[in-house]
Enzyme design. Structure first.
Site, PDB file in Angstrom:
ATOM      1  N   ASP A  68     -15.926  -4.192 -11.670  1.00  0.00           N
ATOM      2  CA  ASP A  68     -16.011  -3.413 -10.438  1.00  0.00           C
ATOM      3  C   ASP A  68     -14.758  -3.571  -9.584  1.00  0.00           C
ATOM      4  OD1 ASP A  68     -16.459  -6.075  -9.786  1.00  0.00           O
ATOM      5  OD2 ASP A  68     -18.498  -5.779  -9.051  1.00  0.00           O
ATOM      6  N   ASN A 137     -29.092 -11.124  -4.482  1.00  0.00           N
ATOM      7  CA  ASN A 137     -30.200 -10.165  -4.582  1.00  0.00           C
ATOM      8  C   ASN A 137     -30.379  -9.677  -6.018  1.00  0.00           C
ATOM      9  OD1 ASN A 137     -27.969  -8.554  -4.895  1.00  0.00           O
ATOM     10  ND2 ASN A 137     -28.333  -7.260  -3.107  1.00  0.00           N
ATOM     11  N   HIS A 139     -27.882  -8.618  -7.992  1.00  0.00           N
ATOM     12  CA  HIS A 139     -26.934  -7.601  -8.451  1.00  0.00           C
ATOM     13  C   HIS A 139     -26.012  -8.153  -9.531  1.00  0.00           C
ATOM     14  CE1 HIS A 139     -24.020  -8.568  -4.920  1.00  0.00           C
ATOM     15  NE2 HIS A 139     -23.377  -8.889  -6.021  1.00  0.00           N
ATOM     16  N   GLU A 144     -26.626  -2.731  -7.171  1.00  0.00           N
ATOM     17  CA  GLU A 144     -27.534  -3.284  -6.168  1.00  0.00           C
ATOM     18  C   GLU A 144     -28.980  -2.924  -6.514  1.00  0.00           C
ATOM     19  OE1 GLU A 144     -26.427  -5.262  -4.011  1.00  0.00           O
ATOM     20  OE2 GLU A 144     -24.721  -4.514  -2.841  1.00  0.00           O
TER      21      GLU A 144
HETATM   22  C1  GLP Z   1     -19.785  -9.898  -5.769  1.00  0.00           C
HETATM   23  C2  GLP Z   1     -19.326  -9.313  -7.118  1.00  0.00           C
HETATM   24  C3  GLP Z   1     -20.235  -9.710  -8.253  1.00  0.00           C
HETATM   25  C4  GLP Z   1     -20.518 -11.200  -8.164  1.00  0.00           C
HETATM   26  C5  GLP Z   1     -21.279 -11.508  -6.908  1.00  0.00           C
HETATM   27  C6  GLP Z   1     -21.659 -12.972  -6.751  1.00  0.00           C
HETATM   28  O1  GLP Z   1     -20.541  -9.023  -5.023  1.00  0.00           O
HETATM   29  N1  GLP Z   1     -19.165  -7.889  -7.134  1.00  0.00           N
HETATM   30  O2  GLP Z   1     -19.641  -9.352  -9.490  1.00  0.00           O
HETATM   31  O3  GLP Z   1     -21.249 -11.625  -9.284  1.00  0.00           O
HETATM   32  O4  GLP Z   1     -20.477 -11.119  -5.799  1.00  0.00           O
HETATM   33  O5  GLP Z   1     -20.580 -13.668  -6.226  1.00  0.00           O
HETATM   34  P1  GLP Z   1     -20.464 -15.232  -6.165  1.00  0.00           P
HETATM   35  O6  GLP Z   1     -20.131 -15.665  -7.565  1.00  0.00           O
HETATM   36  O7  GLP Z   1     -19.325 -15.473  -5.231  1.00  0.00           O
HETATM   37  O8  GLP Z   1     -21.771 -15.756  -5.692  1.00  0.00           O
END
Ligand code: GLP
Length: 243
Positions: A68, A137, A139, A144
């Protein structure tokens, strides 16, 4: 099939995840790696860089497609995922930058950006191994919670909770982009293998819901239960609500 590998802590999780990616590169030097951002995979990338520095890993034929990218952030913005990937991995290893791909966040025409990105993923032959982090959440990428799984790369409106979670990286919540381009659930599920990294007690509930609860688009990561080859590498804290 879903394998869960329990690790002592974040360091241990990072090492084991990097070893799995390293094995993929050794077995197939021209692997297509699906890559992820967020704070969780940073240690994994660190270990891969170390593997390259030790002479154990060669990225010269590796191709990559990222999950993304924020819509509207220029590449040189240090919060763009383009910047993140260069900062944490690409500039430290011998990957050919022409073989690295992310959705084009600078393309204002979202339909064009998404269609072109799907075409790139197809042209490189799809992901041999897709690395994923897990949002609070549920995702994955920026898919989402919603009413229906989105199949292909699409433009998403980020939820308030994701904007809140990511604002720590920006000057204020107002500076967090409100939209992103992300691979769809179908794009992710087409990967031959999937590797999920999860760490910390704050992820314990979502680990339980996503991997042990019902499969529902309200918890996007729950779809991974249907994939034939998923490995979850999670530390004890993240697994503390399981069993
Ligand atoms: C972001 C990214 C995701 C990632 C998520 C969790 O929103 N787009 O790909 O997995 O955050 O992030 P973290 O690893 O910092 O908890």
């Amino acid at each position: 099939m879903m394998r869960i590998i329990r690790t002592k802590d974040y360091e241990d999780m990072s090492k084991k995840a990097a070893n799995i990616i390293a094995a993929q590169i050794v077995l197939k030097p021209d692997s297509v790696l699906g890559l992820a951002t967020g704070s969780t995979p940073i240690g994994t990338y660190k270990n891969l860089v170390e593997g390259y520095r030790n002479g154990d890993l060669d990225f010269s034929q590796v191709k990559s497609v990222n999950l993304d990218e924020y819509r509207g952030l220029p590449r040189e913005n240090d919060q763009s995922y383009y910047y993140f990937m260069h900062d944490h991995l690409f500039r430290h290893v011998n990957i050919n930058l022409e073989n690295t791909h992310l959705p084009d966040g600078t393309e204002a025409d979202s339909e064009k950006a998404c269609m072109e990105y799907e075409a790139i993923i197809e042209a490189v032959g799809g992901q041999d191994l897709q690395l994923l982090g897990l949002g609070h959440n549920g995702h994955i990428g920026f898919n989402e919670p919603c009413e229906e799984f989105e199949k292909l790369t699409h433009c998403v409106n980020l939820t308030q909770s994701t904007i809140e979670a990511n604002k720590r990286f920006f000057a204020s919540a107002d500076d967090v982009p409100k939209q992103a381009y992300t691979m769809g659930i179908g794009t992710i599920m087409k990967a031959k293998k999937i590797l999920v990294v999860v760490s910390g007690a704050d992820k314990a509930q979502i680990v339980k819901d996503a991997f042990f609860g019902p499969v529902t688009p309200q918890v996007p990561a729950s779809i991974l239960q249907m994939h034939p080859d998923v490995t979850v590498v999670a530390d004890e804290a993240a697994l503390s609500k399981v069993e």
